[in-house]
Design an enzyme around this catalytic site. Structure first.
Site, short mmCIF file in Angstrom:
data_model
loop_
_atom_site.label_atom_id
_atom_site.label_comp_id
_atom_site.label_asym_id
_atom_site.label_seq_id
_atom_site.Cartn_x
_atom_site.Cartn_y
_atom_site.Cartn_z
N SER A 31 17.17 -1.14 -21.95
CA SER A 31 16.74 -1.87 -23.31
C SER A 31 18.26 -2.01 -23.92
CB SER A 31 15.89 -1.02 -24.20
OG SER A 31 16.00 -1.63 -25.62
N LEU A 32 18.65 -2.96 -24.82
CA LEU A 32 19.81 -3.30 -25.28
C LEU A 32 19.61 -3.01 -26.70
CD1 LEU A 32 20.89 -6.67 -23.71
CD2 LEU A 32 21.92 -4.28 -23.27
N LYS A 82 2.99 -5.03 -26.47
CA LYS A 82 3.02 -5.88 -27.58
C LYS A 82 1.66 -6.22 -28.06
CE LYS A 82 7.30 -7.93 -27.50
NZ LYS A 82 8.25 -9.33 -27.78
N ASP A 118 9.69 -11.85 -33.76
CA ASP A 118 10.11 -12.85 -32.86
C ASP A 118 10.24 -14.22 -33.67
OD1 ASP A 118 10.67 -10.92 -30.69
OD2 ASP A 118 8.69 -11.11 -30.06
N THR A 167 1.84 -23.73 -15.20
CA THR A 167 0.20 -23.75 -15.19
C THR A 167 -0.10 -24.51 -16.47
OG1 THR A 167 0.38 -21.43 -14.36
CG2 THR A 167 -1.62 -22.22 -14.97
N GLY A 257 20.21 -16.58 -24.85
CA GLY A 257 19.31 -15.84 -25.46
C GLY A 257 19.39 -14.56 -26.15
P1 ATR Z 1 7.01 -13.86 -21.66
O1 ATR Z 1 6.26 -13.03 -22.58
O2 ATR Z 1 8.41 -13.56 -21.37
O3 ATR Z 1 6.77 -15.21 -22.22
P2 ATR Z 1 4.99 -14.35 -19.66
O4 ATR Z 1 3.93 -14.12 -20.61
O5 ATR Z 1 4.99 -13.64 -18.38
O6 ATR Z 1 6.55 -13.82 -20.31
O7 ATR Z 1 5.19 -15.83 -19.18
C1 ATR Z 1 6.27 -16.23 -18.63
C2 ATR Z 1 6.38 -17.77 -18.53
O8 ATR Z 1 7.50 -18.07 -17.47
C3 ATR Z 1 5.12 -18.49 -18.10
O9 ATR Z 1 5.28 -19.73 -18.99
C4 ATR Z 1 5.57 -18.75 -16.72
O10 ATR Z 1 4.62 -19.83 -16.05
P3 ATR Z 1 3.19 -19.79 -15.69
O11 ATR Z 1 2.36 -19.42 -16.91
O12 ATR Z 1 2.86 -20.74 -14.88
O13 ATR Z 1 3.22 -18.37 -14.72
C5 ATR Z 1 6.69 -19.11 -16.59
N1 ATR Z 1 7.36 -18.99 -15.40
C6 ATR Z 1 7.65 -17.67 -14.62
N2 ATR Z 1 8.07 -18.06 -13.27
C7 ATR Z 1 8.12 -19.41 -13.09
C8 ATR Z 1 8.60 -20.29 -12.22
N3 ATR Z 1 9.01 -19.80 -11.11
N4 ATR Z 1 8.55 -21.57 -12.37
C9 ATR Z 1 7.93 -21.87 -13.83
N5 ATR Z 1 7.52 -21.16 -14.72
C10 ATR Z 1 7.68 -19.82 -14.46
#
Ligand code: ATR
Length: 301
Positions: A31-32, A82, A118, A167, A257
């Protein structure tokens, strides 16, 4: 052994007066937040301390009880706690309720207050980049936890949103759960192409491009990035992602980011202490801790 530390200059003393804050995460070793917050405490001459607490999922109830028992002043909450932390708290702010996640806990006379900084941090970093959100269209890539805070902030500021996810059902569900001008769809070539030039802001909330898969980008290579748009890539390791390079090649501005991490932290810092830390200093501290590998930082200036 004498290491040559000059008391009061480089050594930080924890005393009976020191206020304790920290972060609950699992894992938390990388963690930063500790370096960001402790640097800001020292900068403002505050007798406060920020500690990383590795809290396994099973131990979260005991860890929250410890905030009460030990009189810890405030705590950040990160992956994977969270959402799980919500039922363990006494109150939630409207933001935390709407986003469905808590990233900051504040000890108050009325008990433990769960907040989410956030959205406010995201909004403040756009402000710092002189980007006026009202009336703009934002293309948000991804529909996970980070996207939820981004969508909440953008809708509150009066933006229209196109939310695209690998998705698509997840994007549709997120869109259904909020009120405002929001369209959901699939993160594919044709859909990105049809929205690219209509968007003034592109936000990547997916993890695509994160180390070690640094050659990947959520933006299709065959679609030109809109040169007039501002890119906000929430990925910060590396700061110069493949997506950032695509934006730069098109002449677009970008925010990396690390600014999101800094600004959500600065908002939490303000809630706990009532003071505004230097976000530039927090950024430098975090950047240095990451190794300062990507010196090129554009914060819209
Ligand atoms: P966070 O809390 O950081 O947003 P998360 O809830 O795990 O983490 O969400 C990750 C996001 O990155 C999701 O939108 C995921 O898409 P899916 O809902 O289809 O899983 C997206 N993501 C992760 N890997 C991906 C990939 N290789 N290509 C496109 N989208 C990706």
């Amino acid at each position: 052994m004498n290491r040559g530390i000059v008391p009061g200059e480089t050594a930080r003393q924890v005393s009976g007066q020191t206020r304790i804050t920290g972060v609950f995460g699992w894992p938390v070793a990388h963690s930063l937040s500790p370096v960001m917050h402790n640097t800001a405490f020292a900068d403002l001459g505050l007798d406060w301390c920020y500690v990383p607490f590795a809290v396994a999922p099973d131990s979260l109830p005991q860890a929250v009880a410890a905030i009460r028992a030990l009189g810890i002043h405030g705590v950040n909450v990160t992956v994977p706690h969270k959402q799980a932390v919500i039922p363990l708290l006494d109150q939630l702010t409207p933001e935390a309720k709407a986003i469905g996640a808590v990233n900051t806990i504040l000890t108050t006379e009325a008990g433990l207050l769960g907040h989410n900084t956030d959205a406010a941090g995201f909004k403040r970093s756009l402000l710092q980049a002189n980007f006026e959100v009202r009336g703009k269209r934002a293309l948000v890539l991804g529909a996970g936890g980070a996207a939820r805070a981004v969508v909440y902030a953008l809708l509150r500021e009066g933006a229209s949103i196109t939310l695209l996810n690998r998705t698509p059902e997840r994007a549709v569900n997120l869109a259904k759960s909020v009120t405002g001008d929001i369209t959901a769809g699939a993160l594919d070539l044709a859909t990105v192409q049809s929205w690219a030039d209509k968007s003034q802001l592109v936000v990547n909330t997916t993890s695509v491009g994160m180390w070690p898969l640094v050659d990947a980008s959520p933006w299709p290579e065959s679609v030109p990035f809109p040169g007039d748009a501002l890119l906000y890539d929430l990925v910060y390791n590396p700061r110069r992602t493949r997506l950032v390079n695509q934006a730069l090649q098109a002449g677009a501005r970008y925010i990396d980011g690390l600014w999101m991490l800094v600004h959500q932290g600065a908002e939490a810092f303000n809630l706990w202490t009532g003071m505004h830390p230097s976000t530039e200093l927090m950024y430098r501290a975090a950047d240095q801790a990451l190794g300062g590998k990507d010196a090129a930082i554009s914060n819209g200036r």
